[in-house]
Design a protein around this motif. Structure first.
Motif, short mmCIF file in Angstrom:
data_model
loop_
_atom_site.label_atom_id
_atom_site.label_comp_id
_atom_site.label_asym_id
_atom_site.label_seq_id
_atom_site.Cartn_x
_atom_site.Cartn_y
_atom_site.Cartn_z
N LEU A 201 30.59 6.76 38.97
CA LEU A 201 30.57 7.91 39.88
C LEU A 201 29.49 8.91 39.49
O LEU A 201 28.65 9.28 40.30
N SER A 202 29.49 9.35 38.22
CA SER A 202 28.61 10.45 37.82
C SER A 202 27.13 10.09 37.89
O SER A 202 26.29 10.98 38.06
N ASP A 203 26.79 8.80 37.78
CA ASP A 203 25.39 8.40 37.87
C ASP A 203 24.88 8.35 39.31
O ASP A 203 23.67 8.27 39.53
N TYR A 204 25.80 8.41 40.29
CA TYR A 204 25.39 8.20 41.68
C TYR A 204 25.80 9.33 42.62
O TYR A 204 25.36 9.34 43.77
N VAL A 205 26.61 10.26 42.15
CA VAL A 205 27.00 11.39 42.98
C VAL A 205 26.63 12.66 42.24
O VAL A 205 27.07 12.88 41.11
N SER A 206 25.82 13.50 42.86
CA SER A 206 25.33 14.71 42.20
C SER A 206 26.43 15.75 42.06
O SER A 206 27.45 15.70 42.76
N VAL A 207 26.20 16.70 41.17
CA VAL A 207 27.14 17.81 41.00
C VAL A 207 27.30 18.57 42.31
O VAL A 207 28.42 18.97 42.68
N LEU A 208 26.22 18.79 43.02
CA LEU A 208 26.30 19.50 44.30
C LEU A 208 27.16 18.74 45.31
O LEU A 208 27.94 19.34 46.06
N GLU A 211 30.81 19.14 44.32
CA GLU A 211 31.29 20.46 44.75
C GLU A 211 31.58 20.48 46.25
O GLU A 211 32.61 21.00 46.69
N GLU A 212 30.68 19.90 47.02
CA GLU A 212 30.83 19.89 48.48
C GLU A 212 32.09 19.15 48.89
O GLU A 212 32.84 19.61 49.77
N VAL A 213 32.36 18.02 48.25
CA VAL A 213 33.55 17.23 48.60
C VAL A 213 34.82 17.96 48.17
O VAL A 213 35.81 18.01 48.92
N LEU A 214 34.82 18.54 46.97
CA LEU A 214 36.02 19.22 46.49
C LEU A 214 36.35 20.46 47.31
O LEU A 214 37.51 20.90 47.33
N GLU A 215 35.37 21.02 48.01
CA GLU A 215 35.61 22.18 48.87
C GLU A 215 36.25 21.79 50.21
O GLU A 215 36.73 22.67 50.94
N LYS A 230 31.04 7.86 48.50
CA LYS A 230 29.68 8.39 48.33
C LYS A 230 28.95 7.62 47.24
O LYS A 230 27.76 7.30 47.38
N ALA A 231 29.63 7.33 46.15
CA ALA A 231 29.00 6.57 45.07
C ALA A 231 28.56 5.19 45.56
O ALA A 231 27.45 4.74 45.28
N ILE A 240 33.97 2.17 39.60
CA ILE A 240 34.07 3.62 39.83
C ILE A 240 35.51 4.05 39.61
O ILE A 240 36.42 3.51 40.24
N THR A 241 35.70 5.03 38.74
CA THR A 241 37.04 5.55 38.47
C THR A 241 36.99 7.06 38.37
O THR A 241 36.08 7.62 37.75
N VAL A 242 37.98 7.72 38.97
CA VAL A 242 38.01 9.19 38.94
C VAL A 242 39.46 9.65 38.97
O VAL A 242 40.31 9.06 39.65
N ILE A 243 39.73 10.70 38.20
CA ILE A 243 41.06 11.36 38.18
C ILE A 243 40.86 12.85 38.42
O ILE A 243 39.92 13.45 37.88
N ALA A 244 41.74 13.45 39.19
CA ALA A 244 41.77 14.90 39.36
C ALA A 244 43.10 15.43 38.82
O ALA A 244 44.15 14.81 39.02
#
Length: 249
Positions: A201-208, A211-215, A230-231, A240-244
């Motif tokens: 995820l982090s190599d293919y989705v920018s910080v910006l 932020e846009e998705v989390l908003e 997006k990734a 791809i793995t992500v936890i919130a």
């Protein structure tokens, strides 16, 4: 109480070398969400590409963490180092899985709501606060070392020829990992969100973009699904793995 949700996706790869842990659940396919009380651990792990049985290493690493029964009485860095040794010893017992390895990045919340972060490798922990993302973990990689020394810029990270070289991680039979275990500076405030992810995820989705998705005014699980998409749309060639993680009273 905390609300945790996560997703792990093999992407274009033939199998998934990633896994995630939310308290007592280790998952290497699909998604999960749950409300959890303290104490608990949430973490992501990525089987190291090019090493044998990465998928076994990541899942076994998280299962051992799940079973250790975390509390404030523990010295977390010592417990994690013991898990590394178990992985290394296990891999040396079978030539088919020799030197299986995995990254690890997560949070540990004890019964008093004290929150520690831990990291080995290049999976990441971010904190989302006030509409902005900040990276909490520090990549244990050659390119991060070059950035720290001023040899390259942060913008050159994703295209650098040595971007996949990381320092020793869990299960390495030659060198023990350096486990970064620290208290989360500033803790968690109302409205904060902690995001754990692997480099798929982090190599293919920018910080910006994060932020846009989390908003977005969507359920949190749906926002994580959008980040994964997006990734993939941006050409992710990895799992791809992500936890919130969100705190609420």
């Amino acid at each position: 109480m905390y609300y945790c949700c996560g997703v792990t996706e093999k992407g274009i790869m033939p199998h998934n070398e990633d896994a995630l842990l939310i308290k007592d659940s280790v998952i290497d396919s699909g998604s999960a969400e749950k409300n959890v009380d303290v104490p608990f651990i949430a973490a992501v792990s990525d089987g190291v590409s090019g090493e044998r049985s990465g998928e076994l290493a990541s899942r076994m690493c998280l299962e051992l963490i799940r079973d250790m029964g975390y509390s404030s009485d523990m010295k977390l860095d010592e417990e994690l180092l013991a898990i590394h040794r178990k992985l290394a010893e296990y891999s040396e017992s079978d030539p088919e899985i020799h030197n299986m390895q995995a990254t690890l990045c997560g949070i540990a919340v004890d019964e008093n709501n004290n929150l520690l972060t831990f990291n080995v490798g290049d999976s990441r922990l971010y904190r989302y606060r006030g509409g902005r993302i900040r990276q909490i973990s520090r990549d244990q990689s050659l390119v991060q070392l070059l950035i720290d020394e001023g040899a390259i810029t942060s913008e050159e990270r994703s295209t650098h020829v040595h971007r996949n070289i990381i320092f020793p991680v869990f299960g390495n039979v030659k060198s023990a990992p350096q486990i970064d275990t620290v208290k989360l500076e500033g803790g968690m405030e109302y409205g904060d969100l902690l995001l754990l992810c692997t480099d798929g995820l982090s190599d293919y989705v920018s910080v910006l973009d994060i932020e846009e998705v989390l908003e977005m005014p969507k359920p949190l699980q749906a926002r994580l699904d959008i980040l994964v998409k997006k990734a993939l749309d941006n050409g992710s060639k990895d799992n791809i793995t992500v936890i919130a993680v969100v705190y609420y009273e």
